[in-house]
Scaffold this motif. Structure first.
Motif, PDB file in Angstrom:
ATOM      1  N   ALA A   1     -51.605 -54.028 -20.710  1.00 23.02           N
ATOM      2  CA  ALA A   1     -52.693 -54.701 -19.994  1.00 23.02           C
ATOM      3  C   ALA A   1     -53.335 -55.739 -20.903  1.00 23.02           C
ATOM      4  O   ALA A   1     -53.437 -55.543 -22.123  1.00 23.02           O
ATOM      5  N   ALA A   2     -53.787 -56.865 -20.326  1.00 25.07           N
ATOM      6  CA  ALA A   2     -54.317 -57.950 -21.147  1.00 25.07           C
ATOM      7  C   ALA A   2     -55.342 -58.754 -20.368  1.00 25.07           C
ATOM      8  O   ALA A   2     -55.298 -58.824 -19.135  1.00 25.07           O
ATOM      9  N   PHE A   3     -56.256 -59.372 -21.096  1.00 23.07           N
ATOM     10  CA  PHE A   3     -57.169 -60.322 -20.471  1.00 23.07           C
ATOM     11  C   PHE A   3     -57.378 -61.517 -21.379  1.00 23.07           C
ATOM     12  O   PHE A   3     -57.162 -61.455 -22.593  1.00 23.07           O
TER      13      PHE A   3
ATOM     14  N   ALA B   1     -54.972 -57.727 -25.837  1.00 19.47           N
ATOM     15  CA  ALA B   1     -53.897 -56.881 -25.320  1.00 19.47           C
ATOM     16  C   ALA B   1     -54.113 -55.451 -25.802  1.00 19.47           C
ATOM     17  O   ALA B   1     -54.312 -55.210 -27.001  1.00 19.47           O
ATOM     18  N   ALA B   2     -54.107 -54.494 -24.881  1.00 16.85           N
ATOM     19  CA  ALA B   2     -54.235 -53.083 -25.233  1.00 16.85           C
ATOM     20  C   ALA B   2     -52.901 -52.553 -25.744  1.00 16.85           C
ATOM     21  O   ALA B   2     -51.838 -52.937 -25.246  1.00 16.85           O
ATOM     22  N   ASN B   3     -52.987 -51.662 -26.747  1.00 23.54           N
ATOM     23  CA  ASN B   3     -51.787 -51.079 -27.356  1.00 23.54           C
ATOM     24  C   ASN B   3     -51.909 -49.564 -27.411  1.00 23.54           C
ATOM     25  O   ASN B   3     -52.974 -49.031 -27.731  1.00 23.54           O
ATOM     26  N   GLY B   4     -50.806 -48.888 -27.147  1.00 23.41           N
ATOM     27  CA  GLY B   4     -50.774 -47.446 -27.252  1.00 23.41           C
ATOM     28  C   GLY B   4     -50.536 -46.963 -28.661  1.00 23.41           C
ATOM     29  O   GLY B   4     -50.571 -45.758 -28.931  1.00 23.41           O
TER      30      GLY B   4
ATOM     31  N   THR C   1     -56.133 -45.069 -29.502  1.00 28.05           N
ATOM     32  CA  THR C   1     -55.773 -46.305 -28.805  1.00 28.05           C
ATOM     33  C   THR C   1     -56.209 -47.478 -29.672  1.00 28.05           C
ATOM     34  O   THR C   1     -57.256 -47.424 -30.319  1.00 28.05           O
ATOM     35  N   TRP C   2     -55.391 -48.525 -29.684  1.00 35.30           N
ATOM     36  CA  TRP C   2     -55.678 -49.712 -30.475  1.00 35.30           C
ATOM     37  C   TRP C   2     -55.565 -50.957 -29.582  1.00 35.30           C
ATOM     38  O   TRP C   2     -55.171 -50.867 -28.410  1.00 35.30           O
ATOM     39  N   HIS C   3     -55.871 -52.092 -30.116  1.00 33.71           N
ATOM     40  CA  HIS C   3     -55.654 -53.333 -29.374  1.00 33.71           C
ATOM     41  C   HIS C   3     -55.417 -54.466 -30.351  1.00 33.71           C
ATOM     42  O   HIS C   3     -55.724 -54.361 -31.548  1.00 33.71           O
ATOM     43  N   GLN C   4     -54.849 -55.540 -29.827  1.00 38.85           N
ATOM     44  CA  GLN C   4     -54.646 -56.763 -30.586  1.00 38.85           C
ATOM     45  C   GLN C   4     -55.409 -57.892 -29.903  1.00 38.85           C
ATOM     46  O   GLN C   4     -55.539 -57.908 -28.666  1.00 38.85           O
ATOM     47  N   MET C   5     -55.887 -58.812 -30.710  1.00 38.85           N
ATOM     48  CA  MET C   5     -56.592 -59.972 -30.177  1.00 38.85           C
ATOM     49  C   MET C   5     -56.186 -61.219 -30.943  1.00 38.85           C
ATOM     50  O   MET C   5     -56.100 -61.196 -32.173  1.00 38.85           O
ATOM     51  N   GLY C   6     -55.954 -62.285 -30.201  1.00 43.38           N
ATOM     52  CA  GLY C   6     -55.992 -63.608 -30.782  1.00 43.38           C
ATOM     53  C   GLY C   6     -57.372 -64.166 -30.489  1.00 43.38           C
ATOM     54  O   GLY C   6     -57.848 -64.081 -29.350  1.00 43.38           O
ATOM     55  N   VAL C   7     -58.031 -64.713 -31.496  1.00 44.69           N
ATOM     56  CA  VAL C   7     -59.420 -65.158 -31.338  1.00 44.69           C
ATOM     57  C   VAL C   7     -59.537 -66.622 -31.747  1.00 44.69           C
ATOM     58  O   VAL C   7     -59.119 -67.009 -32.841  1.00 44.69           O
ATOM     59  N   ILE C   8     -60.111 -67.421 -30.843  1.00 46.00           N
ATOM     60  CA  ILE C   8     -60.449 -68.811 -31.171  1.00 46.00           C
ATOM     61  C   ILE C   8     -61.973 -68.928 -31.164  1.00 46.00           C
ATOM     62  O   ILE C   8     -62.652 -68.309 -30.347  1.00 46.00           O
ATOM     63  N   LEU C   9     -62.512 -69.701 -32.077  1.00 43.58           N
ATOM     64  CA  LEU C   9     -63.959 -69.684 -32.294  1.00 43.58           C
ATOM     65  C   LEU C   9     -64.744 -70.525 -31.300  1.00 43.58           C
ATOM     66  O   LEU C   9     -65.939 -70.308 -31.124  1.00 43.58           O
TER      67      LEU C   9
END
Length: 485
Positions: free
Chosen positions: A251-253, A264-267, A287-295
């Motif tokens: 799942a992602a937003f 993005a959610a990660n198991g 549970t973990w997640h990954q993010m790409g972040v722009i300022l």
């Protein structure tokens, strides 16, 4: 009833939901002032957070007095990475150094050069993270550093005020550069590397757990029962994910707020710091997640609005509803530097390819495309970190622009879902976490995604032109970096 409190960069929002997760009402404070005394600095006074929370609660209570009086759980969300420094008497020692403050870029680089930081945290030590800020304070404000008894994240300073407890949770703490992200505990080695120890950190719980109870003084003032459960809560992006039900693997937003996030959610724990992707704990256990972040996301459009003197809504309205092919004007949205994928606090934004015919509409189009291409950079970084996405859901103020959503869908080559009417952001996620902590409900039963009202598909007629424009966008960063020295 369950209360979610979200400490945003610009204001505090309070939301009330019932046992069925129906939103009863919400209220927001007046603007919280950000101070920028020097270039690259960004600070707020924590006393303003309390004032803003009281304002938001007063508005919510006035609009829904009976429902508010039935609150049995409170959840917290807030902007991440802020260094809120507390002395032995729980007094604030200096203004909070905020997430978008880049003064500690040299300290961040020095810590990042220590291979233990990436190995243990799973992340680059970004200048916006908390640890390098403390290194900066030690070097530049040694008297303040010597008095630090606790380092609290912004929402956890609100918790201290609400409950008297020095506690945090995993999702927010993962953004400090002190957390062993895989093991979900403080790293004594990394704390020692910044001349701190675990006694100066808050205790850790999961976001769904009880993390304090409402103090009698505040309960009496708000007309609530003393001892109401306060949940661990979450950092703002993880809280938004809880609001959106983005908790299951895949799942992602995409969030178009002040900053931009591809989440993005990660198991399982999937670190890849070389990609500049953030690998953080989620607000749920294991549970973990990954993010790409722009300022700078809507911040870029708001900057353009200030320069042109036209409102953001009118600027996007001038583009119409139909996506245009890129004009040849390219905008790099690096107004405060950039995180993913460059980890570059010094880089700044540019317009390139300007011509006599480059009017305001063309510049607005370039600004929106520039943010879309920055999010594409984050998508490529997520792929490099082992995450493949098939679609994303759009949230945040910028998602009100259909033109912008079409641009993002085309740049990412992914369908973008719009949730059904409702507010599914961080305050809602915080209220959901309050429900779980207060009742012991199964998170899987509570943190469900909203229905999809509409899907914005990539505009295939412009796919090739967008790809060409994205490659031009990518070539500009090294050229601008070289030119800036």
């Amino acid at each position: 009833m369950y209360l979610g409190i979200d400490l945003g960069t610009s204001s505090v929002k309070a939301m009330l939901i019932d046992d069925r997760q129906t939103v009863i009402g919400s209220a927001s404070s007046k603007e919280v002032t950000t101070h920028r005394p020097h270039a690259g600095w960004s600070e707020q006074d924590p006393a303003d957070w309390i004032r803003a929370t009281e304002e938001a609660i007063a508005g919510l209570k006035a609009a829904h007095p009976e429902a508010f009086a039935s609150v049995s759980g409170i959840g917290l969300s807030g902007h991440m990475h802020g260094a809120t420094l507390i002395d032995a008497e729980d007094k604030v020692l200096r203004p909070c150094i905020m997430w978008n403050d880049t003064r500690s870029h040299r300290e961040a680089a020095a810590l990042d050069a220590d291979p233990r930081f990436r190995a243990i945290t799973g992340n680059i030590v970004f200048p916006g993270f908390t640890a390098p800020k403390l290194a900066w304070v030690k070097a530049n404000e040694p008297d303040v550093f010597g008095k630090v008894r606790k380092v609290l994240l912004p929402k956890d300073y609100l918790r201290l005020w609400l409950t008297g407890e020095h506690l945090s949770e995993m999702s927010d703490s993962a953004g400090t550069s002190w957390l062993d992200t895989g093991a979900r505990r403080w790293s004594q080695a990394l704390l020692a590397a910044t001349d701190l120890d675990e006694s100066q950190m808050p205790g850790l719980v999961e976001g769904t757990a009880v993390a304090g109870r409402l103090r009698g003084e505040i309960a009496a003032r708000w007309g609530l029962a003393a001892g109401i459960v306060v949940a661990g809560g979450a950092g703002d992006n993880a809280a938004s994910a809880c609001g959106m039900g983005t908790v299951r693997e895949g799942a992602a937003f995409v969030s178009l707020g002040t900053s931009g996030v591809l989440f993005a959610a990660n198991g399982r724990y999937l670190p890849n710091p070389e990609s500049a992707v953030h690998a953080f704990c989620h607000a749920l256990p294991d549970t973990w997640h990954q993010m790409g972040v722009i300022l700078s996301a809507t911040d870029a459009l708001n900057w353009h609005s200030r320069v042109t003197g036209a409102s953001a809504a009118s600027l996007t309205g001038e583009l119409g509803d139909t996506l245009k092919a890129p004009s040849g004007v390219t905008f790099l949205p690096y107004l405060s530097g950039e995180r993913t994928p460059h980890n570059d606090a010094a880089i700044r934004g540019v317009f390139a390819g300007l011509a006599h015919e480059s009017d305001r509409v063309v510049l607005t189009q370039a600004v929106l495309e520039g943010v879309s291409f920055a999010l594409r950079d984050s998508l490529e970084a997520l792929k490099a970190a082992g995450t493949e996405l098939t679609r994303v859901t759009a949230i945040g103020g910028g998602s009100r622009s259909r033109y912008w959503l079409a641009s993002i869908a085309t740049a990412l080559d992914l369908p973008v879902d719009l949730p059904a009417d409702g507010d599914f952001g961080a305050a809602f996620g915080a209220a959901r976490l309050a429900l779980i902590a207060a009742t012991g409900a199964n998170p899987a039963d509570v943190l469900t995604p909203p229905a999809t009202a509409e899907t914005i598909e990539p505009v295939r007629a412009h796919s090739a032109a967008y790809e060409e424009a994205y490659q031009r966008y990518r070539r500009l960063y090294p050229a601008v970096k070289a030119a800036m020295g």
